[in-house]
Design a protein around this motif. Structure first.
Motif, PDB file in Angstrom:
ATOM      1  N   ASP A  69      -5.789   3.749  -7.072  1.00 48.56           N
ATOM      2  CA  ASP A  69      -6.565   2.538  -6.755  1.00 48.56           C
ATOM      3  C   ASP A  69      -7.544   2.766  -5.615  1.00 48.56           C
ATOM      4  O   ASP A  69      -8.511   2.044  -5.468  1.00 48.56           O
ATOM      5  CB  ASP A  69      -5.618   1.410  -6.335  1.00 48.56           C
ATOM      6  CG  ASP A  69      -4.628   1.068  -7.429  1.00 48.56           C
ATOM      7  OD1 ASP A  69      -5.046   1.017  -8.596  1.00 48.56           O
ATOM      8  OD2 ASP A  69      -3.439   0.856  -7.109  1.00 48.56           O
ATOM      9  N   LYS A 109     -14.941   4.365  -5.393  1.00 45.93           N
ATOM     10  CA  LYS A 109     -13.618   3.733  -5.260  1.00 45.93           C
ATOM     11  C   LYS A 109     -13.435   3.361  -3.801  1.00 45.93           C
ATOM     12  O   LYS A 109     -13.977   4.034  -2.919  1.00 45.93           O
ATOM     13  CB  LYS A 109     -12.507   4.737  -5.605  1.00 45.93           C
ATOM     14  CG  LYS A 109     -12.260   4.919  -7.066  1.00 45.93           C
ATOM     15  CD  LYS A 109     -11.065   4.115  -7.529  1.00 45.93           C
ATOM     16  CE  LYS A 109     -10.993   4.144  -9.032  1.00 45.93           C
ATOM     17  NZ  LYS A 109      -9.763   4.240  -9.650  1.00 45.93           N
ATOM     18  N   VAL A 133       1.882   6.396 -10.061  1.00 45.11           N
ATOM     19  CA  VAL A 133       0.890   5.311 -10.049  1.00 45.11           C
ATOM     20  C   VAL A 133       1.190   4.335 -11.191  1.00 45.11           C
ATOM     21  O   VAL A 133       1.251   3.113 -10.991  1.00 45.11           O
ATOM     22  CB  VAL A 133      -0.549   5.869 -10.170  1.00 45.11           C
ATOM     23  CG1 VAL A 133      -1.559   4.743 -10.380  1.00 45.11           C
ATOM     24  CG2 VAL A 133      -0.920   6.694  -8.932  1.00 45.11           C
ATOM     25  N   ARG A 152      -1.075  -1.354  -4.436  1.00 44.75           N
ATOM     26  CA  ARG A 152      -2.309  -0.583  -4.354  1.00 44.75           C
ATOM     27  C   ARG A 152      -1.866   0.838  -4.013  1.00 44.75           C
ATOM     28  O   ARG A 152      -1.345   1.094  -2.919  1.00 44.75           O
ATOM     29  CB  ARG A 152      -3.208  -1.146  -3.245  1.00 44.75           C
ATOM     30  CG  ARG A 152      -3.496  -2.629  -3.429  1.00 44.75           C
ATOM     31  CD  ARG A 152      -4.753  -2.906  -4.187  1.00 44.75           C
ATOM     32  NE  ARG A 152      -5.914  -2.764  -3.341  1.00 44.75           N
ATOM     33  CZ  ARG A 152      -7.052  -2.189  -3.710  1.00 44.75           C
ATOM     34  NH1 ARG A 152      -7.162  -1.665  -4.914  1.00 44.75           N
ATOM     35  NH2 ARG A 152      -8.080  -2.131  -2.885  1.00 44.75           N
ATOM     36  N   TYR A 181       0.839  -1.216   0.000  1.00 41.34           N
ATOM     37  CA  TYR A 181       0.000   0.000   0.000  1.00 41.34           C
ATOM     38  C   TYR A 181       0.865   1.254   0.000  1.00 41.34           C
ATOM     39  O   TYR A 181       1.730   1.416   0.862  1.00 41.34           O
ATOM     40  CB  TYR A 181      -0.915   0.024   1.233  1.00 41.34           C
ATOM     41  CG  TYR A 181      -1.983  -1.034   1.180  1.00 41.34           C
ATOM     42  CD1 TYR A 181      -3.185  -0.798   0.526  1.00 41.34           C
ATOM     43  CD2 TYR A 181      -1.776  -2.285   1.768  1.00 41.34           C
ATOM     44  CE1 TYR A 181      -4.162  -1.770   0.452  1.00 41.34           C
ATOM     45  CE2 TYR A 181      -2.763  -3.268   1.700  1.00 41.34           C
ATOM     46  CZ  TYR A 181      -3.946  -3.008   1.042  1.00 41.34           C
ATOM     47  OH  TYR A 181      -4.909  -3.971   0.968  1.00 41.34           O
ATOM     48  N   HIS A 193       2.577   0.408 -10.730  1.00 40.93           N
ATOM     49  CA  HIS A 193       1.840  -0.743 -11.251  1.00 40.93           C
ATOM     50  C   HIS A 193       2.694  -1.575 -12.208  1.00 40.93           C
ATOM     51  O   HIS A 193       2.528  -2.784 -12.299  1.00 40.93           O
ATOM     52  CB  HIS A 193       0.560  -0.280 -11.967  1.00 40.93           C
ATOM     53  CG  HIS A 193      -0.486   0.173 -11.001  1.00 40.93           C
ATOM     54  ND1 HIS A 193      -1.448   1.097 -11.319  1.00 40.93           N
ATOM     55  CD2 HIS A 193      -0.729  -0.167  -9.716  1.00 40.93           C
ATOM     56  CE1 HIS A 193      -2.229   1.308 -10.273  1.00 40.93           C
ATOM     57  NE2 HIS A 193      -1.811   0.544  -9.292  1.00 40.93           N
TER      58      HIS A 193
END
Ligand code: BGP
Length: 467
Positions: A294, A355, A210, A221, A167, A214
């Motif tokens: 996310d 979300k 981000v 996340r 996270y 990924h």
């Protein structure tokens, strides 16, 4: 609550670590902020100057206590620990080609200790600080090159901690930029136009981070983080209702980009109206679109009241404050306590974005008393946290909000961001350290520690405590 709900606690490097110049760490913007109080504003000096009192330099000395601290967090039963990486431990000046290995090793050890305690780290990449070198040499976020330096830092930590951290949060309370840009950028005296230019670069940096994260690990996340100063219209006078919408728009300016992937129509009209359109390069808008987060991390401490009526009594608060709400009580620092507002915040954000949400800060700053027998009877903090947990449960169980976790702020006593004081304590663990530099540094679990331990062990079922 679902089985994997992340009950946790939160902190930030510059407010807890200390060790500001240890093992090659560079000067961060937060290292240049002096201690203040409720009545004395913190001062942002031009570098670290002699004769000033800078609370981040020692803070709670987590730098030397992290093993003991994380062990205590494990004893409390925490499932996650939100903290930040000090960018300046990794890139001391900000523009180096190679990272500082000693800084990386420190966080290796911190994450290892978390793992041993069964705690999932939740990591903010920039929590109200950045290398002071980037401010001096490059003009901070006003310069597009800062995006490049930030991404170099992100790539370094994403790769290094690929299997240790899942996270991530990009910028802490990014919406603070509209109110106190010096906190997020280290720059003083910016014009409005410059603020929105710097913000554009930060939003691009966040989107790029981000995408990069990924790529490095598809299981990452990565979330955004905003302060959510929920506001109510003072009454049903239509102008006050509109005023409330406009007050909240100042915050959605950021989340609309980070969550939906682009500036809203309203934001564009706002630029046009005030001549604030930031300059962009071809491809910027595509990057923003590609870099949606996310999940939405947010802090919630209090609510505000919006009104067009002049001369109303005002309340203090995180970021903006507002008109005083006659239905609410306030903390010792004047922040209006509103647990139902947390349910409203969760509903509003979930309705708007659909979300997953993550409450990454919530808590009560209070002047605690350490008794001679080593106890701290913080029943008021238990009452505050209990009331907020009740409301978050209602939002999840009755309203169907998708909530990842809850990390009360300043889980271990630390330096206040607003006032620079140790005295404004949020912790469930007391740190014997005072604003005048006295104190042993020893840690003492407060009554709230044992209460939260029960809350976590029962997955939020057992909220009873002495209030
Ligand atoms: C938020 C910040 C934190 C924190 C908290 C409490 O704005 O993200 O860093 O400090 O508020 O505020 P304060 O420390 O001013 O009481």
């Amino acid at each position: 609550m679902k089985e994997n709900f992340l009950w946790g606690g939160a902190a930030a490097a510059n407010q807890i670590e200390g060790g500001w110049d240890m093992d090659g760490k560079g000067v961060s913007t937060a290292d240049c902020l002096t201690r203040g109080s409720l009545t004395k504003k913190r001062e942002y000096t031009d570098g670290v100057l002699p004769g000033y009192d800078y609370p981040s330099h020692e803070a709670s000395d987590f730098y030397h206590h992290y093993e003991e601290d994380i062990r205590l967090l494990g004893e409390m039963g925490l499932k996650c620990f939100r903290t930040s990486i000090a960018w300046t431990r990794i890139f001391p000046e900000g523009d180096e080609e190679e990272p500082n290995e000693a800084g990386l090793e420190f966080y290796d050890k911190v994450f290892e200790a978390c793992k041993n305690a069964g705690i999932e780290p939740v990591i903010t990449l920039s929590h109200f600080e950045m290398p002071y070198g980037l401010v001096k040499k490059y003009n901070s976020w006003l310069n597009r090159r800062t995006i490049e330096f930030f991404i170099r830092y992100c790539e370094t930590v994403f790769r290094r901690y690929r299997d240790k951290v899942k996270y991530w949060l990009t910028f802490n309370e990014i919406n603070f930029m509209s109110f106190h840009p010096e906190i997020g950028s280290g720059l003083r005296g910016l014009t409005q136009k410059e603020v929105y230019q710097a913000v554009h670069h930060m939003l691009l940096a966040s989107a790029r981070a981000v995408c990069l994260g990924h790529e490095i690990n598809p299981d990452f996340r990565i979330g955004m983080m905003m302060a959510y100063p929920l506001s109510y219209p003072e009454n049903c006078r239509p102008e006050n209702v509109l005023c409330q919408i406009q007050d909240m728009d100042r915050h959605y300016y950021y989340s609309d980009v980070q969550v939906r992937g682009g500036y809203s129509a309203k934001a564009r009209k706002f630029w046009e109206r005030y001549g604030l359109t930031p300059s962009m390069e071809p491809g910027d808008e595509e990057e923003l679109r590609a870099g949606c987060v996310d999940f939405i991390g947010f802090s919630y401490y209090q609510s505000n009241v919006s009104s067009v009526e002049k001369g109303k009594e005002r309340a203090a608060g995180n970021m903006t404050g507002g008109v005083k709400n006659p239905y609410l009580k306030a903390s010792q620092w004047g922040w209006q306590i509103d647990p139902v507002g947390l349910r409203i915040a969760l509903n509003t954000l979930y309705d708007r974005y659909q979300k997953p949400l993550f409450i990454v800060e919530n808590g009560l700053g209070a002047a605690d008393q350490l008794e001679k027998d080593g106890h701290v009877h913080d029943t008021y903090r238990i009452a505050y946290l209990k009331a907020h947990i009740e409301q978050l449960k209602l939002a999840v169980e009755e309203d169907g909000v998708d909530l990842i976790g809850y990390t009360p702020w300043g889980i271990i006593d630390l330096v206040s961001a607003g006032t620079g004081e140790m005295k404004k304590r949020y912790g469930l663990i007391y740190v014997d350290k005072n604003d005048d530099g006295t104190g042993t540094g020893k840690r003492y679990p407060k009554d709230s520690f044992y209460w939260y331990q029960k809350v976590i062990a029962s997955n939020g079922e057992d909220l009873d405590g002495q209030e």
